[in-house]
Design an enzyme around this catalytic site. Sequence first.
Site, short mmCIF file in Angstrom:
data_model
loop_
_atom_site.label_atom_id
_atom_site.label_comp_id
_atom_site.label_asym_id
_atom_site.label_seq_id
_atom_site.Cartn_x
_atom_site.Cartn_y
_atom_site.Cartn_z
N ASP A 54 0.86 -1.18 0.00
CA ASP A 54 0.00 0.00 0.00
C ASP A 54 0.89 1.23 0.00
O ASP A 54 1.72 1.41 0.90
CB ASP A 54 -0.91 -0.03 1.24
CG ASP A 54 -2.13 0.85 1.05
OD1 ASP A 54 -2.21 1.53 0.01
OD2 ASP A 54 -2.99 0.84 1.94
N ASP A 102 -3.19 2.69 -6.03
CA ASP A 102 -2.06 2.79 -5.11
C ASP A 102 -1.90 1.58 -4.18
O ASP A 102 -1.26 1.68 -3.16
CB ASP A 102 -2.16 4.07 -4.28
CG ASP A 102 -3.42 4.11 -3.43
OD1 ASP A 102 -4.28 3.23 -3.62
OD2 ASP A 102 -3.53 5.00 -2.58
N GLU A 103 -2.51 0.46 -4.52
CA GLU A 103 -2.27 -0.73 -3.70
C GLU A 103 -2.31 -1.97 -4.58
O GLU A 103 -2.93 -1.97 -5.63
CB GLU A 103 -3.27 -0.84 -2.54
CG GLU A 103 -4.69 -0.88 -3.00
CD GLU A 103 -5.67 -1.13 -1.87
OE1 GLU A 103 -5.36 -1.94 -0.98
OE2 GLU A 103 -6.76 -0.53 -1.91
#
Lengths: 424, 369
Positions: free
Chosen positions: A9, A104-105
């Site tokens: 993350d 974003d992860e």
Amino acid sequence: MPRLICHVDMDAFFVSVEELFDPSLKGKAVVVGGKADQRGVVSAASYEARRYGVHSALPLRTAAKLCPHAIFVEGHPERYRECSQKVFTVLNRFTPQVEMASIDEAYLDLTGTDRLHGPPLRTAHALHEAMKRETNLNCSLGLASSRLVAKVCSDQAKPNGVLWVLPGQEAPFLAPLDIRKIPGVGKVTEASLNSMGIHHVGDLARLDENFLRERFGRWGLALAGKAKGQDAGSWFDGEIGALEDPKSISHEHTFSEDVADRTELETVLVKLSEMVAKRLREHKLYSRTIQLKLRYRDFTTITRAHSLDHGTQFDGDLIAAVLDLLQRNWDGATPVRLLGVHAGSLKRNEGQMSLLDEPAAERLRSAFRAIDKIRDRFGVSSISLARSMQTNLREKTHENPYDLPGKAPQEKEESIPPARKPKN
Amino acid sequence: MEFSVSKSDLVRELGLTQGVVEKKTTIPILSNILIETDKDQVWLTATDLELGIRCACPARIKKEGAGTIPARRLLDYVRLLPDADVQVKLQENQWASLVCGRSRTRIAGMSRESFPELPQMPDILARLPLAMLSQMIQRTIFAISAEESRFTLNGALLVLHDKGIIMVATDGHRLSMIEQAVPLEVEDVYKALLPKKAMLEILKLASDNGEAQIDFAGNENHLFFQIEKRLLLGRKLTGNFPDYERVLPKEHSHSVSIGRDDLRSALERVSQFSDERSRAVRLKVAAGELQVHSSISETGESEETIPVEYGGPDLEIGFNAQYLLDFLRVVDQTEVEFHFKDSNSAGELRPKAAPEGVNYRYVVMPMRI
């Protein structure tokens, strides 16, 4: 052999990317999402801003009240996508089993990579360092035997940390955590569980499965599984790297001031339709049900759908359907707060071909192929229908860029049924 | 107004008007039927402003006059009366009293003043056998679009020229065209868009009187169909019907001849395992056989092979089974021809041996499945 799942993350991703381009933002309270006096919500907040209670999904105006000195920025979707691509390149070197869960992860299946990379923690540190070196961005890593626990881990490791839960230690690790930490448990479920005296994951794990099933139905069983650290329910079930088609695709827009002007509403609907159609083409899907969402000032929300006799992925069909729905369902006077366009009944093929419009449809297909190429190269706003040029909607940036492997964006939160009344 | 009619005459004529009576109650008078006395008969008129119908019912007039009575209620009640004469009397206050045997009933009517005037029938354009027209309707009506927004496709194109009549209907996915050679005294080619609802009413009128002739006329806004004493009129659909001749394939690469009932029952069985909404089936042709195949993942699949004379290349084309069945269920001939080119081009069904003077073609676009 136990599975080894890694959840990566990125820390305050949007803010960190903004800092790369404007180092003066570093260490300051930064809010990405729009101007302080605008409607809409926070996309991301820096750790400094979070100290004041600002978090994503919070209305911008509330954020401005909580943290008046924060720097508000609109955000740069193209930068985030570019950085997301770089992140993926790093991850992909460690395993081909990468699934971008959002921009974003990502989940990585590292099972069996110890001969290549060494033991789990060494692998994780190598990845952590490679990420910093190559993208200049911080991330947090969670390692565990299931996706669920890995995700909870990376959250606990934040910021800029690595956490590994040894196989067999999942339940003790989860037990003291707040039930909100379980992905899928939102405000409603939390309140409902709290009312039964359940506050921590451990409380939940101790409950009888039958009791949960009675109270929450099938979802209760999934909850019981989750409390024990299993990947139970909805998309936690899938294999990493296995692509799944989205069930629906939608875009919404909240006006900064309520709008009662038909032309303005139509312009926004045209723009939203264009965005939805583009994503349909990106996913190579055809939709047969087009839905309009209208929210008024008092938050009354209506959705109205139109079923087409063929599948489509073209702007024109979507536009015609939503404008017709607006015509039929809006009284022409009540100010509108939010508009949404939703494409459902998605299929891999368009289905019935047209007898009358086939030559035109073929020309349309090649025109849109060209348009999409131009957009990929020069940005989404480089080319658009004349009717939508008046609008300048910000792109939705949370979802996974389409060209990276990953599950399609989830359109809705996991729907949580209200707790059932126990039978007497 | 006062008259007596036989119950059975009244029920028959009222029955024919019911399809035209307005179902919605936005304009109350349109739910009523207009009754007018005329020598030895009464005229019954109904309209929903799109369609109008006027029928005559033999009657003994005691006192001339006119009035309107709720159509549905009148028929529902009269239908239940014994087979005898019904005395109808309209009072000044617009209440109608009905007396038949021991039954006495009063129904609240409305003044005829607000009932819309139907347009007059202009000069006749053509006289045709009603059976011929109704057969043409039956062979095309199913292809009419149900999509309200495509209003030019919500009816059929009717073309009259000196050598015959053409009727064409399409929903944008398939097109049904029937051409009937019959000498007509029309000067120019006459074209009009006939609304589906009017076509349904013509079928109803034809089922009551198959042997009759039908007089056809049209003015700027309306089409008129007179069958003896019954007059049906409908508002024309406006707009441009697609250029259907462009859509009809000029030639096909391949064709097979096949028994109508063989193909029909195979499609009916196999399509039980097709997606409920799209009804998609695959037709596969190979040397000496045509295979119908369908599957729904996790539900089941089904296939059937019919022997045919075919020596062309192996091909697989997706179709909506319902579209093919629509044709097979109305075509009279027991052998049909299936013409096709490839999986992206329109296929065509035709009766193998159409009667002299009849050209019936049904073009269906494939599905991508």
